[in-house]
Design a protein around this motif. Structure first.
Motif, PDB file in Angstrom:
ATOM      1  N   LEU A 123       5.551  -8.775 -13.859  1.00 61.80           N
ATOM      2  CA  LEU A 123       4.635  -9.199 -12.804  1.00 61.80           C
ATOM      3  C   LEU A 123       5.446  -9.638 -11.600  1.00 61.80           C
ATOM      4  O   LEU A 123       6.318 -10.503 -11.707  1.00 61.80           O
ATOM      5  N   LEU A 124       5.152  -9.042 -10.464  1.00 68.17           N
ATOM      6  CA  LEU A 124       5.895  -9.348  -9.243  1.00 68.17           C
ATOM      7  C   LEU A 124       4.938  -9.896  -8.197  1.00 68.17           C
ATOM      8  O   LEU A 124       3.980  -9.228  -7.823  1.00 68.17           O
ATOM      9  N   ASP A 125       5.201 -11.091  -7.747  1.00 68.86           N
ATOM     10  CA  ASP A 125       4.374 -11.684  -6.698  1.00 68.86           C
ATOM     11  C   ASP A 125       5.203 -11.755  -5.421  1.00 68.86           C
ATOM     12  O   ASP A 125       5.537 -12.827  -4.926  1.00 68.86           O
ATOM     13  N   ILE A 126       5.558 -10.589  -4.932  1.00 67.55           N
ATOM     14  CA  ILE A 126       6.373 -10.485  -3.721  1.00 67.55           C
ATOM     15  C   ILE A 126       5.744  -9.399  -2.856  1.00 67.55           C
ATOM     16  O   ILE A 126       5.267  -8.389  -3.363  1.00 67.55           O
ATOM     17  N   SER A 127       5.720  -9.648  -1.562  1.00 65.84           N
ATOM     18  CA  SER A 127       5.123  -8.670  -0.652  1.00 65.84           C
ATOM     19  C   SER A 127       5.916  -8.651   0.648  1.00 65.84           C
ATOM     20  O   SER A 127       6.627  -9.598   0.979  1.00 65.84           O
ATOM     21  N   ALA A 128       5.752  -7.568   1.383  1.00 63.56           N
ATOM     22  CA  ALA A 128       6.422  -7.452   2.681  1.00 63.56           C
ATOM     23  C   ALA A 128       5.900  -8.524   3.643  1.00 63.56           C
ATOM     24  O   ALA A 128       6.665  -9.060   4.444  1.00 63.56           O
ATOM     25  N   SER A 129       4.607  -8.842   3.552  1.00 63.26           N
ATOM     26  CA  SER A 129       4.067  -9.874   4.451  1.00 63.26           C
ATOM     27  C   SER A 129       4.694 -11.237   4.138  1.00 63.26           C
ATOM     28  O   SER A 129       4.992 -12.013   5.054  1.00 63.26           O
ATOM     29  N   LYS A 131      -5.030  -1.093   6.547  1.00 65.95           N
ATOM     30  CA  LYS A 131      -4.327  -2.242   7.125  1.00 65.95           C
ATOM     31  C   LYS A 131      -4.430  -2.178   8.648  1.00 65.95           C
ATOM     32  O   LYS A 131      -3.616  -1.563   9.307  1.00 65.95           O
ATOM     33  N   PHE A 132      -5.447  -2.842   9.165  1.00 68.91           N
ATOM     34  CA  PHE A 132      -5.719  -2.763  10.601  1.00 68.91           C
ATOM     35  C   PHE A 132      -4.832  -3.694  11.416  1.00 68.91           C
ATOM     36  O   PHE A 132      -4.467  -3.394  12.524  1.00 68.91           O
ATOM     37  N   SER A 133      -4.499  -4.847  10.854  1.00 73.10           N
ATOM     38  CA  SER A 133      -3.795  -5.848  11.664  1.00 73.10           C
ATOM     39  C   SER A 133      -2.307  -5.941  11.358  1.00 73.10           C
ATOM     40  O   SER A 133      -1.611  -6.759  11.921  1.00 73.10           O
ATOM     41  N   GLU A 134      -1.837  -5.105  10.446  1.00 71.70           N
ATOM     42  CA  GLU A 134      -0.434  -5.212  10.056  1.00 71.70           C
ATOM     43  C   GLU A 134       0.492  -4.890  11.230  1.00 71.70           C
ATOM     44  O   GLU A 134       0.324  -3.889  11.923  1.00 71.70           O
ATOM     45  N   GLU A 135       1.446  -5.805  11.469  1.00 68.02           N
ATOM     46  CA  GLU A 135       2.420  -5.570  12.529  1.00 68.02           C
ATOM     47  C   GLU A 135       3.550  -4.719  11.953  1.00 68.02           C
ATOM     48  O   GLU A 135       4.315  -5.169  11.117  1.00 68.02           O
ATOM     49  N   LEU A 136       3.597  -3.475  12.367  1.00 69.08           N
ATOM     50  CA  LEU A 136       4.554  -2.530  11.801  1.00 69.08           C
ATOM     51  C   LEU A 136       5.832  -2.474  12.617  1.00 69.08           C
ATOM     52  O   LEU A 136       5.789  -2.403  13.839  1.00 69.08           O
ATOM     53  N   LEU A 137       6.946  -2.473  11.901  1.00 69.02           N
ATOM     54  CA  LEU A 137       8.212  -2.173  12.541  1.00 69.02           C
ATOM     55  C   LEU A 137       8.195  -0.699  12.938  1.00 69.02           C
ATOM     56  O   LEU A 137       7.400   0.090  12.423  1.00 69.02           O
ATOM     57  N   ASP A 138       9.080  -0.328  13.805  1.00 70.89           N
ATOM     58  CA  ASP A 138       9.217   1.059  14.230  1.00 70.89           C
ATOM     59  C   ASP A 138       9.418   1.958  13.005  1.00 70.89           C
ATOM     60  O   ASP A 138      10.084   1.581  12.037  1.00 70.89           O
ATOM     61  N   ALA A 139       8.838   3.148  13.054  1.00 71.34           N
ATOM     62  CA  ALA A 139       8.917   4.083  11.936  1.00 71.34           C
ATOM     63  C   ALA A 139      10.361   4.370  11.537  1.00 71.34           C
ATOM     64  O   ALA A 139      10.703   4.352  10.346  1.00 71.34           O
TER      65      ALA A 139
END
Length: 192
Positions: A153-159, A44-52
């Motif tokens: 089946l779950l169609d939910i994601s963090a994005s 995941k190169f472009s994922e905007e990550l929250l602080d660890a």
């Protein structure tokens, strides 16, 4: 003891993660599922990550009332890049009496043969796969170490959740209540 490992950036943790962990505990008869928070996925190169620390805090809040789920932050003390095989080997070294199994989504199985050390993983670990909608068939679907389970089946994601927040929508019922409150009170501006 048999531990299932569910890796993710948990950016943020959501009910899909918890449903998957719970379902795996029940169907595979795992003693526990460890949610392994990944600092940054090599894929995941472009994922905007929250602080660890924020992501670790949210996972801890989400599972605080479930003794069968634990937070695992081992990758934060390991060298980069964070390949799953390295983490699995490290955990095996640290806990030789525990049997570890990997939990992945069907969408990850499609490209599993591109993972660093995937043959090593399939030689030494069971891989439990939860189904994902709209996923193409994976080459490794029939592998003896790869087990598909009958899960919702779950169609939910963090994005999806991040996009929902950006649009000004409530994420109630998409994340645990304490995570929803934490995001609203402390993190909302980071999603804009």
């Amino acid at each position: 003891m048999h531990i299932g490992l569910l890796f993710g950036s948990f950016n943020p943790v959501h009910i899909g993660h918890l449903i998957i962990a719970h379902t795996m505990i029940e169907l595979v008869n795992l003693d526990k599922v460890w949610l392994v928070v990944t600092p940054k996925s090599p894929f995941k190169f472009s994922e905007e990550l929250l602080d660890a620390q924020e992501r670790l805090t949210m996972v801890q809040m989400a599972i605080a009332d479930n003794p069968k789920m634990e937070l695992c932050d081992i990758e934060f003390s390991m060298p980069k890049p964070h390949y799953t095989i390295n983490t699995l080997k490290k955990l095996q070294q640290m806990y030789p009496d525990i049997t570890f199994s990997l939990i992945i989504g069907e969408d990850n199985l499609v490209n599993f043969d591109k993972w660093e050390g995937y043959k090593d993983i399939l030689t030494n670990f069971e891989v439990y796969v939860y189904p994902r909608p709209y996923t193409q068939d994976a080459k490794l679907k029939g592998h003896p170490k790869v087990h598909f389970l009958n899960c919702p089946l779950l169609d939910i994601s963090a994005s999806y959740i991040r996009e929902f927040i950006r649009a000004g929508n409530s994420i109630r019922y998409l994340v645990p209540p304490q995570v929803d409150e934490y995001i609203r009170l402390k993190l909302i501006s980071k999603f804009k």
